[in-house]
Write a protein that holds these residues in place. Structure first.
Motif, PDB file in Angstrom:
ATOM      1  N   LEU A  22      -2.256  -4.704 -16.145  1.00 16.28           N
ATOM      2  CA  LEU A  22      -1.841  -3.336 -15.776  1.00 16.28           C
ATOM      3  C   LEU A  22      -2.557  -2.299 -16.627  1.00 16.28           C
ATOM      4  CD1 LEU A  22       2.029  -3.646 -15.349  1.00 16.28           C
ATOM      5  CD2 LEU A  22       0.370  -3.067 -13.572  1.00 16.28           C
TER       6      LEU A  22
ATOM      7  N   THR B 250      -8.824  -3.143   3.604  1.00 16.21           N
ATOM      8  CA  THR B 250      -7.615  -2.612   2.973  1.00 16.21           C
ATOM      9  C   THR B 250      -7.622  -1.088   2.998  1.00 16.21           C
ATOM     10  OG1 THR B 250      -7.682  -4.562   1.556  1.00 16.21           O
ATOM     11  CG2 THR B 250      -6.167  -2.812   0.916  1.00 16.21           C
TER      12      THR B 250
ATOM     13  N   LEU C  82      -6.783  13.969   1.630  1.00 14.82           N
ATOM     14  CA  LEU C  82      -7.913  13.213   1.072  1.00 14.82           C
ATOM     15  C   LEU C  82      -8.324  12.040   1.956  1.00 14.82           C
ATOM     16  CD1 LEU C  82      -7.174  12.847  -2.724  1.00 14.82           C
ATOM     17  CD2 LEU C  82      -9.133  13.971  -1.676  1.00 14.82           C
TER      18      LEU C  82
ATOM     19  N   LEU D 105       0.830  -1.216   0.000  1.00 16.05           N
ATOM     20  CA  LEU D 105       0.000   0.000   0.000  1.00 16.05           C
ATOM     21  C   LEU D 105       0.864   1.265   0.000  1.00 16.05           C
ATOM     22  CD1 LEU D 105      -2.789  -1.055   2.546  1.00 16.05           C
ATOM     23  CD2 LEU D 105      -3.111  -0.605   0.098  1.00 16.05           C
TER      24      LEU D 105
ATOM     25  N   HIS E  99      -6.369   6.767  -8.072  1.00 13.82           N
ATOM     26  CA  HIS E  99      -5.205   5.881  -7.923  1.00 13.82           C
ATOM     27  C   HIS E  99      -5.275   5.118  -6.598  1.00 13.82           C
ATOM     28  CE1 HIS E  99      -2.903   7.977 -11.206  1.00 13.82           C
ATOM     29  NE2 HIS E  99      -2.374   6.779 -11.318  1.00 13.82           N
ATOM     30  N   SER E 100      -5.641   5.831  -5.528  1.00 13.76           N
ATOM     31  CA  SER E 100      -5.683   5.187  -4.212  1.00 13.76           C
ATOM     32  C   SER E 100      -6.748   4.104  -4.168  1.00 13.76           C
ATOM     33  CB  SER E 100      -5.954   6.220  -3.117  1.00 13.76           C
ATOM     34  OG  SER E 100      -4.922   7.177  -3.104  1.00 13.76           O
TER      35      SER E 100
ATOM     36  N   LEU F 119      -4.875   1.442   4.622  1.00 12.84           N
ATOM     37  CA  LEU F 119      -4.253   2.555   3.897  1.00 12.84           C
ATOM     38  C   LEU F 119      -4.384   3.858   4.690  1.00 12.84           C
ATOM     39  CD1 LEU F 119      -2.874   3.670   1.369  1.00 12.84           C
ATOM     40  CD2 LEU F 119      -5.125   3.985   0.348  1.00 12.84           C
TER      41      LEU F 119
ATOM     42  N   THR G 145      -5.584   1.152  -6.107  1.00 10.59           N
ATOM     43  CA  THR G 145      -4.572   0.462  -5.288  1.00 10.59           C
ATOM     44  C   THR G 145      -5.261  -0.428  -4.255  1.00 10.59           C
ATOM     45  OG1 THR G 145      -2.854   2.140  -5.504  1.00 10.59           O
ATOM     46  CG2 THR G 145      -2.830   0.847  -3.484  1.00 10.59           C
ATOM     47  N   VAL G 146      -6.249   0.132  -3.560  1.00  8.11           N
ATOM     48  CA  VAL G 146      -6.990  -0.642  -2.561  1.00  8.11           C
ATOM     49  C   VAL G 146      -7.642  -1.851  -3.231  1.00  8.11           C
ATOM     50  CG1 VAL G 146      -9.058  -0.607  -1.087  1.00  8.11           C
ATOM     51  CG2 VAL G 146      -7.359   1.240  -0.926  1.00  8.11           C
TER      52      VAL G 146
ATOM     53  N   VAL H  97      -4.850  -4.499  -4.060  1.00  7.85           N
ATOM     54  CA  VAL H  97      -4.281  -5.152  -2.875  1.00  7.85           C
ATOM     55  C   VAL H  97      -5.350  -6.031  -2.215  1.00  7.85           C
ATOM     56  CG1 VAL H  97      -3.279  -4.737  -0.584  1.00  7.85           C
ATOM     57  CG2 VAL H  97      -2.508  -3.385  -2.554  1.00  7.85           C
TER      58      VAL H  97
ATOM     59  N   ALA I  58      -5.038   0.612 -15.402  1.00  7.10           N
ATOM     60  CA  ALA I  58      -4.793   2.017 -15.750  1.00  7.10           C
ATOM     61  C   ALA I  58      -6.051   2.620 -16.356  1.00  7.10           C
ATOM     62  CB  ALA I  58      -3.619   2.119 -16.715  1.00  7.10           C
TER      63      ALA I  58
ATOM     64  N   LEU J 188      -5.629  11.517  -7.455  1.00  9.30           N
ATOM     65  CA  LEU J 188      -5.076  10.861  -6.260  1.00  9.30           C
ATOM     66  C   LEU J 188      -6.084   9.876  -5.658  1.00  9.30           C
ATOM     67  CD1 LEU J 188      -3.281  13.902  -4.556  1.00  9.30           C
ATOM     68  CD2 LEU J 188      -2.162  11.865  -5.509  1.00  9.30           C
ATOM     69  N   ALA J 189      -7.347  10.277  -5.589  1.00 10.68           N
ATOM     70  CA  ALA J 189      -8.368   9.394  -5.016  1.00 10.68           C
ATOM     71  C   ALA J 189      -8.576   8.169  -5.910  1.00 10.68           C
ATOM     72  CB  ALA J 189      -9.690  10.146  -4.841  1.00 10.68           C
TER      73      ALA J 189
END
Lengths: 185, 185
Positions: free
Chosen positions: B119, B177, A184, A145, B148-149, B181, B152-153, B156, B123, B145-146
């Motif tokens: 991937l 998860t 955020l 993470l 991508h995060s 984070l 990511t969550v 994972v 994306a 940013l939100a």
């Protein structure tokens, strides 16, 4: 320039950037790049696996620099902060070659095949960062993470840095972007 | 099975999973998949651009489901929470086909060409999520940013969910998860 001159590699990188910008990536061959740099095609393929790789010459160094910074960060630093220290160290490398980075980013953004390669390089940096955080003792999920988040910050900071003429240094963009991410959450 | 039977698409997907698991991805051709599913190669290529795409049949639906959930999330929900609601909605789709998801993930993890395609799909989901958050009024950087995060969550959480036989439902893995984070931040 003759083929006996030094820094054939640097010349090929510069020639590739010039040709990709002028004619487009698809319309440029490895042979064109070699010719423009004054080397043989054979020499080109001794240095690069394909014409895409010319634009990713610095990726391995960037990844190595980031991971070294993560490994040598103070022992008590939390995983995300250690990972961000790695991104800032990598950013210092880009800062030294800002003009190249800006020209390169325009070509990558305009070329799907290059955007794909960029994604793979970022995935590789995420894996290497995860591994470096694991070595510092972070549990697998936290390491993954934190690594993903740090690479996200790196990517978003990069876009801002290359597209804003009066942007602060890359390390400052990383710090600003990280602060926005924390806000955020 | 004869080619007149319904659900040729579903049969091709199942045949591909079986053959990839048995012989490996590289050793299986589109023709092999078609034959095993009882359809012609021509039919195969009417459904899928290449043999990789067979394993990404659900990607577009997953992305659309996630984005619809983001668009219909309560107006006041902060960007990251809206994005996570999208991931949980996407996860519900996977939950319905857990066995397929587990088998598929083993093949993808063992095959570099499939990891690359994965991937690219992630994306694409990140871009679509960014766009959906922008439509809700989030500024570009926060949206990126939100998104991508949240992805990511999702990734994972997915790894945990497929590799843990007694894992809770996918939506619960996403929530766990996401909490991990936030704790890292």
């Amino acid at each position: 320039m003759g083929r006996w001159e030094p820094d054939a590699r640097g010349r090929m990188i510069k020639a590739a950037l010039d040709l990709f910008a002028e004619r487009g990536f698809e319309q440029t061959t490895a042979g064109d790049i070699a010719e423009s740099a004054g080397v043989t095609e054979r020499t080109f393929f001794r240095h690069f696996a394909d014409k895409r790789e010319v634009l990713f010459d610095g990726s391995a160094t960037l990844e190595r620099t980031a991971c070294e910074a993560i490994r040598s960060a103070p022992a008590g630093l939390p995983p995300l902060d250690a990972a961000l220290a790695g991104m800032a160290a990598g950013g210092d490398l880009l800062q030294e070659r800002r003009e190249h980075a800006v020209r390169r980013s325009l070509i990558v953004a305009a070329t799907p095949a290059l955007k794909e390669r960029e994604l793979l390089k970022l995935a590789s940096m995420t894996e290497a960062t995860t591994e470096a955080l694991r070595e510092r003792g972070a549990p697998q999920r936290d390491a993954a993470l934190a690594a993903h988040s740090a690479v996200t910050v790196f990517s978003v900071a990069f876009v801002h840095w290359v597209s804003t003429p009066d942007a602060p240094g890359f390390a400052a963009c990383v710090a600003e972007t990280a602060a926005a991410l924390r806000a955020l959450m």
